[in-house]
Design a protein around this motif. Structure first.
Motif, short mmCIF file in Angstrom:
data_model
loop_
_atom_site.label_atom_id
_atom_site.label_comp_id
_atom_site.label_asym_id
_atom_site.label_seq_id
_atom_site.Cartn_x
_atom_site.Cartn_y
_atom_site.Cartn_z
N ARG A 1 0.82 -1.22 0.00
CA ARG A 1 0.00 0.00 0.00
C ARG A 1 0.85 1.28 0.00
N ILE A 2 2.12 1.16 -0.37
CA ILE A 2 2.99 2.33 -0.41
C ILE A 2 2.44 3.36 -1.40
N ASN A 3 2.42 4.59 -0.95
CA ASN A 3 1.91 5.73 -1.73
C ASN A 3 0.40 5.67 -1.92
N GLN A 4 -0.28 4.95 -1.03
CA GLN A 4 -1.73 4.86 -1.08
C GLN A 4 -2.33 5.22 0.27
N LYS A 5 -3.63 5.48 0.25
CA LYS A 5 -4.36 5.69 1.50
C LYS A 5 -4.88 4.34 2.00
N VAL A 6 -4.85 4.20 3.32
CA VAL A 6 -5.23 2.93 3.94
C VAL A 6 -6.28 3.21 5.02
N ARG A 7 -7.29 2.37 5.07
CA ARG A 7 -8.26 2.47 6.16
C ARG A 7 -7.60 1.98 7.44
N THR A 8 -7.70 2.77 8.49
CA THR A 8 -7.14 2.38 9.78
C THR A 8 -7.73 1.04 10.24
N GLU A 9 -9.00 0.82 9.96
CA GLU A 9 -9.65 -0.42 10.35
C GLU A 9 -9.02 -1.62 9.65
N ASP A 10 -8.60 -1.45 8.38
CA ASP A 10 -7.95 -2.54 7.66
C ASP A 10 -6.60 -2.88 8.29
N PHE A 11 -5.86 -1.84 8.70
CA PHE A 11 -4.58 -2.07 9.37
C PHE A 11 -4.78 -2.84 10.67
N LEU A 12 -5.77 -2.42 11.45
CA LEU A 12 -6.03 -3.07 12.73
C LEU A 12 -6.54 -4.50 12.56
N ASN A 13 -7.33 -4.73 11.52
CA ASN A 13 -7.81 -6.08 11.25
C ASN A 13 -6.64 -7.01 10.91
N ARG A 14 -5.70 -6.52 10.09
CA ARG A 14 -4.53 -7.33 9.76
C ARG A 14 -3.67 -7.57 11.00
N LEU A 15 -3.50 -6.54 11.80
CA LEU A 15 -2.73 -6.68 13.04
C LEU A 15 -3.35 -7.75 13.93
N GLU A 16 -4.64 -7.72 14.07
CA GLU A 16 -5.35 -8.69 14.90
C GLU A 16 -5.20 -10.10 14.34
N ALA A 17 -5.20 -10.22 13.02
CA ALA A 17 -5.10 -11.53 12.39
C ALA A 17 -3.74 -12.17 12.59
N VAL A 18 -2.66 -11.35 12.62
CA VAL A 18 -1.31 -11.92 12.68
C VAL A 18 -0.70 -11.91 14.08
N LEU A 19 -1.19 -11.04 14.96
CA LEU A 19 -0.60 -10.93 16.30
C LEU A 19 -1.62 -11.10 17.41
N GLY A 20 -2.81 -11.59 17.08
CA GLY A 20 -3.78 -11.92 18.11
C GLY A 20 -4.81 -10.84 18.34
N SER A 21 -5.94 -11.24 18.90
CA SER A 21 -7.06 -10.32 19.12
C SER A 21 -6.74 -9.21 20.10
N SER A 22 -5.75 -9.44 20.98
CA SER A 22 -5.39 -8.42 21.97
C SER A 22 -4.68 -7.23 21.35
N ALA A 23 -4.08 -7.44 20.18
CA ALA A 23 -3.21 -6.41 19.60
C ALA A 23 -3.97 -5.13 19.27
N ARG A 24 -5.21 -5.24 18.86
CA ARG A 24 -5.99 -4.07 18.44
C ARG A 24 -6.02 -2.97 19.51
N ASP A 25 -6.16 -3.36 20.77
CA ASP A 25 -6.27 -2.38 21.85
C ASP A 25 -4.93 -2.06 22.49
N ARG A 26 -3.88 -2.60 21.93
CA ARG A 26 -2.56 -2.40 22.53
C ARG A 26 -1.58 -1.73 21.57
N ILE A 27 -2.15 -1.04 20.60
CA ILE A 27 -1.32 -0.30 19.65
C ILE A 27 -1.87 1.11 19.49
N LYS A 28 -0.96 2.06 19.40
CA LYS A 28 -1.31 3.45 19.16
C LYS A 28 -0.67 3.87 17.85
N LEU A 29 -1.47 4.42 16.95
CA LEU A 29 -0.98 4.88 15.66
C LEU A 29 -0.84 6.40 15.69
N ASN A 30 0.34 6.89 15.31
CA ASN A 30 0.58 8.33 15.28
C ASN A 30 0.76 8.79 13.83
#
Length: 338
Positions: free
Chosen positions: A259-288
């Motif tokens: 997705r380089i040079n593209q816009k990404v839905r934050t929800e899509d990022f969090l869904n992928r994070l949850e899929a690869v690092l567990g359901s807990s990851a969604r609430d344990r990450i802060k995006l700046n």
């Protein structure tokens, strides 16, 4: 009766005058300031000093470290990232505040008290990872931002900002547990650190400032690494580099590369994070994100049982919940060299 009422009124006015004449003090606190409009962020509120014309931005959230007395506060002292100094005063009229408790951490000079600069007391950690291309949009003068090779590790992977031990009672001020007791003006002002050849090469891959010679690793060791009791410099950075690679290799670097040079839905990022690092990851990450809507950094909350070879997913599972992201519904993935 009239004289008596007049004297009461006079006493009331005198008391009111004395009350207004009292100096305004401040309380150190913890909390979040949600900006509802763009406003200046002052180094000194009394003299309206704002040397770099810094502002808070509507829709962003900022850590509160101090409030004026009496209640309700007229001013909040917040942490404004990527300015110097970061501690700034903003008017209460600029947003809404949520105070979560008193702060027993660092004092205003940047020096820590005995409870917050004693090694070996960490109860959780934060792994801070930078998307270097976007970081260099805001800090183009940094030497590491001259490395624009599209095949460099940091062109397609998250880079290491730091691994930060935290202590609950100190909020985010658990730091400087070694001989250095306060932040230096420049990273290269810190004493040099010595890494063996293997650790130096490992760190240089995931932290481009090591190659560029801008000394970020010195700051990270003296501020954060020194709070690790019985850890050598090599062990601290070897573990930091391993956690960076675990995050990237989980599939999150691949997600960003697609997705380089593209816009990404934050929800899509969090869904992928949850899929690869567990359901807990969604609430344990802060995006700046920066003002241009580019993701600059993520801060991943980790549990306190951090040892060499620790599994990232398990560390996330038992970690404290992170603060909310400031990226909104969408963010942009920047490309190196733009």
């Amino acid at each position: 009766m009239e004289f008596r009422n007049g004297r009461v009124f006079l006493i009331f006015l005198t008391g009111l005058a004395i009350w207004f004449a009292q100096p305004v003090f401040a309380n150190k606190v913890r909390g979040i300031f949600s900006a509802q409009q763009s406003c200046p962020a002052f180094v000194s509120k009394n003299k309206s000093i704002n040397p770099d014309n810094a502002q808070i931005l509507a829709g962003n959230r900022y850590d509160i470290i101090e409030v004026t007395k009496p209640n309700p506060p007229a001013w909040y002292r917040i942490v404004l990232p990527r300015v110097n100094p970061q501690a700034r005063w903003v008017s209460a009229t600029c947003g809404q505040a949520q105070i979560t408790g008193e702060d027993t951490g660092d004092n205003e000079s940047g020096e820590s008290d005995n409870n917050c600069n004693t090694a070996g007391q960490a109860d959780s950690y934060v792994l801070a990872l930078t998307w270097q291309p976007a970081f260099c949009e805001t800090k183009p003068d940094k030497p590491e931002c001259e490395i624009i090779d599209p095949d460099a590790y940091h062109a397609k992977h998250f880079a290491l900002h730091g691994l930060w031990p935290n202590k609950k009672n100190c909020n985010k001020n658990y730091a400087f547990c070694g001989t250095v007791k306060k932040k230096k003006d420049e990273f290269c002002d810190y004493p040099a650190i010595q890494l063996d050849t293997a650790s130096q090469a490992s760190l240089a891959e995931v932290m481009p400032s090591v190659i560029a010679g801008s000394c970020l690793e010195r700051h990270e060791w003296h501020k954060h690494g020194s709070c690790q009791e019985n850890w050598s410099i090599n062990e601290f950075f070897d573990l930091s580099a391993d956690l960076v690679r675990q995050f990237n290799d989980s599939g999150m670097a691949y997600f960003m590369n697609r997705r380089i040079n593209q816009k990404v839905r934050t929800e899509d990022f969090l869904n992928r994070l949850e899929a690869v690092l567990g359901s807990s990851a969604r609430d344990r990450i802060k995006l700046n994100c920066n003002q241009q809507g580019m993701m600059v950094e993520i801060q991943l909350s980790l549990s306190g049982d951090l040892i060499a070879g620790a599994d990232l997913e398990k560390l996330i599972m038992n970690a404290p919940v992170q603060e909310k992201s400031n990226c909104g519904e969408m963010f942009r993935v920047d490309r190196i060299g733009q």
